[in-house]
Every structure is written in C-alpha cells, then in structure tokens.
Design a protein around this motif. Structure first.
Motif, short mmCIF file in Angstrom:
data_model
loop_
_atom_site.label_atom_id
_atom_site.label_comp_id
_atom_site.label_asym_id
_atom_site.label_seq_id
_atom_site.Cartn_x
_atom_site.Cartn_y
_atom_site.Cartn_z
N ASP A 88 0.87 -1.15 0.07
CA ASP A 88 0.05 0.14 -0.05
C ASP A 88 1.01 1.33 -0.03
O ASP A 88 2.03 1.28 0.36
N GLY A 89 0.23 2.51 -0.31
CA GLY A 89 1.00 3.60 -0.34
C GLY A 89 1.19 4.14 -1.76
O GLY A 89 0.39 3.90 -2.64
N GLN A 90 2.20 4.82 -2.04
CA GLN A 90 2.40 5.24 -3.41
C GLN A 90 2.65 4.48 -4.41
O GLN A 90 3.22 3.08 -4.23
N ARG A 91 2.07 4.46 -5.42
CA ARG A 91 2.24 3.76 -6.53
C ARG A 91 3.58 3.57 -7.24
O ARG A 91 4.20 4.66 -7.54
N THR A 92 3.98 2.26 -7.42
CA THR A 92 5.39 2.09 -7.90
C THR A 92 5.47 1.09 -8.91
O THR A 92 4.32 0.40 -9.21
N ALA A 93 6.42 0.78 -9.55
CA ALA A 93 6.50 -0.57 -10.55
C ALA A 93 6.04 -1.85 -9.95
O ALA A 93 5.40 -2.47 -10.69
N ASN A 94 6.12 -2.01 -8.73
CA ASN A 94 5.89 -3.21 -8.09
C ASN A 94 4.71 -3.10 -7.31
O ASN A 94 4.31 -4.09 -6.96
N CYS A 95 4.35 -2.02 -6.87
CA CYS A 95 3.10 -1.81 -5.87
C CYS A 95 2.12 -0.84 -6.46
O CYS A 95 2.14 0.21 -6.76
N ASN A 96 1.08 -1.56 -7.16
CA ASN A 96 0.06 -0.97 -7.75
C ASN A 96 -1.10 -1.95 -7.85
O ASN A 96 -1.04 -3.01 -7.67
N GLU A 97 -2.26 -1.47 -8.45
CA GLU A 97 -3.36 -2.29 -8.57
C GLU A 97 -3.13 -3.50 -9.36
O GLU A 97 -3.95 -4.54 -9.28
N ASP A 98 -2.46 -3.50 -10.58
CA ASP A 98 -2.10 -4.61 -11.57
C ASP A 98 -1.21 -5.67 -10.53
O ASP A 98 -1.23 -6.87 -10.97
N ARG A 99 -0.41 -5.39 -9.66
CA ARG A 99 0.62 -6.29 -9.35
C ARG A 99 0.07 -6.81 -7.83
O ARG A 99 0.20 -7.94 -7.39
N ASP A 100 -0.87 -5.96 -7.17
CA ASP A 100 -1.32 -6.34 -5.99
C ASP A 100 -3.04 -6.20 -5.85
O ASP A 100 -3.53 -5.12 -5.82
N PRO A 101 -3.57 -7.26 -5.79
CA PRO A 101 -5.15 -7.39 -5.95
C PRO A 101 -5.79 -6.49 -4.59
O PRO A 101 -6.90 -6.03 -4.76
N TRP A 102 -5.08 -6.60 -3.64
CA TRP A 102 -5.50 -5.84 -2.30
C TRP A 102 -4.92 -4.40 -2.11
O TRP A 102 -5.08 -3.70 -0.98
N TYR A 103 -4.20 -3.87 -3.25
CA TYR A 103 -3.78 -2.48 -3.21
C TYR A 103 -4.57 -1.26 -2.80
O TYR A 103 -5.75 -1.23 -3.14
N GLN A 104 -4.26 -0.59 -1.96
CA GLN A 104 -4.51 0.71 -1.57
C GLN A 104 -3.63 1.64 -1.64
O GLN A 104 -2.48 1.56 -1.15
N ASP A 105 -4.16 2.88 -2.12
CA ASP A 105 -3.07 4.19 -2.39
C ASP A 105 -2.83 4.81 -1.10
O ASP A 105 -2.44 6.08 -1.48
#
Length: 229
Positions: A88-105
C-alpha cells in the motif's frame, strides 16, 4: 493491508531452484546481510519466552486460528508470526493495482511531505488496528516507531508504517521482505512463519521515510533492549 491466503510459493521456489529453473539470485539473501551491530541471535535470545500483554491472540491469516500473542518486555513489545506483503501507499512499478489485488493508495502514517509511504523502497511494518485484543498506542507504539524484524538470522530495521485488520498480525512492506530475502511479491510472496517483530516503545524516526535514521536509532535501541532484558 490485506486479507489473504498464503501459498507455498517459497517451497515451490526452492524446488524450481533445485531443478535449475530459477536463477541463483532468486534464493534468499546471504547470511551475512545485517543492519547495525546487534546480531539476530542476541536479539532472539531475549524473546524466548512471552509475557502476554494482549487480551487475546491474533490470527496470521483470515482462515487460520488465533495463536499469536503480543508479548511485553522492558522497552519493547514483540510477536512471532508470518509475513504477508503490504504494497500500500505510493504507486510504484511493483506496488500498484495490477501487481497487488489488495492494493490501497494510502498508508495509516505519512511521509514528512504528507504523501503516503512507499512500500517498495521503505521498510515498514503493519500493526493491527486498535481493538479489544490490543491497543498499540496504549503500549507506547506509534507511527514511525522503530521495529527490529528478524528472519533467517538476519536483522532489518523498519518503522511502524501502516495499520491492518484488527484480528490479524504479521505483515510488512515489500521493501522489508526484499531486504530479508523473502519473496516480496504482494500476491504470492511472503513467509509462512519464522518472523520475529520487536517494536521499541516510545521511539520515533524523523522523518519517517529516512531508512538510515531508522537503522541508526534501531541499533541504539537494540543495544539498550539487550542490556535491559
């Protein structure tokens, strides 16, 4: 934060490595990797027994039973659990909605400029949201507090950076996992057990996003912890 089921990704990765299907760098980091001057063995020697301070125990994942207590020591609290990956947090190459189904910004605690934390670059730990089981703030744990995370004889210093489900424990950022040689993939990575989290009471890294400050303060607090327990 997330509610998810861990897979046997680590075990399957080991099998693939043995079969020559994965490159050598896919294995765990070298045993010599360590932050600060305090060894994992010295820290672990102080947390062999638990004086439970939580009113109950936590689950490590949504479908498991509650088996993990929060334990109290002089100057710290600790628990031993698994590690789920928080992206969670800032969108990056490895942390985003496409890589993480549970992602929160967003994250519970923010950088000095007001932005959410960056899970891909900043080692941070997730604490359970306040509930009848345990209130982290009442125990002297605050956002930006220093955490010694220990896995496979390695020590990584992190900060308290986010809050998670009120009944689940054992979660840290992408960067924390990667530094410890744990698969940081937010969907399939993590460690199923063997992770010790030591949170130092009334500590705070400023700015929260400075990992070097966390290591410096963490090393100091780890020495005090060993001397006082």
């Amino acid at each position: 934060m997330r509610l998810r089921t861990l897979t046997l990704a680590a075990a399957s990765g080991t099998a693939l490595l043995a079969a020559g299907l994965l490159p050598a760098h896919a294995s765990a980091a070298p045993e010599s990797v360590r932050e600060g001057t305090v060894s994992a063995a010295d820290l672990l020697a102080k947390v062999t027994s638990c004086s439970q301070i939580s009113n109950g125990k936590y689950k490590t994942d949504d479908e498991t039973s509650a088996t993990v207590p929060v334990c109290g020591k002089n100057g710290a609290v600790f628990w031993k659990a698994d590690m789920d990956i928080d992206c969670d947090g800032q969108r990056t190459a490895n942390c985003n909605e496409d890589r993480d189904p549970w992602y929160q910004d967003d994250t519970a605690f923010h950088q000095s400029d007001g932005k959410p934390l960056n899970a891909e670059t900043l080692p941070y730990v997730v604490v359970p949201s306040t509930s009848s089981i345990w209130n982290y703030a009442n125990a002297g744990i605050k956002g930006g507090g220093v955490v010694a995370v220990i896995y496979n004889n390695k020590v990584e210093y992190a900060v308290v950076g986010d809050t998670g489900p009120s009944k689940i424990i054992g979660e840290a950022s992408y960067a924390t996992a990667k530094a410890l040689g744990i698969d940081p993939d937010p969907e399939t990575g993590g460690a199923e057990s063997g992770v010790t989290y030591i949170l130092f009471k009334n500590s705070k890294v400023s700015p929260i996003e400075s990992h070097s400050a966390a290591v410096s303060l963490g090393d100091q607090l780890a020495k005090q912890f060993i001397a006082n327990n």
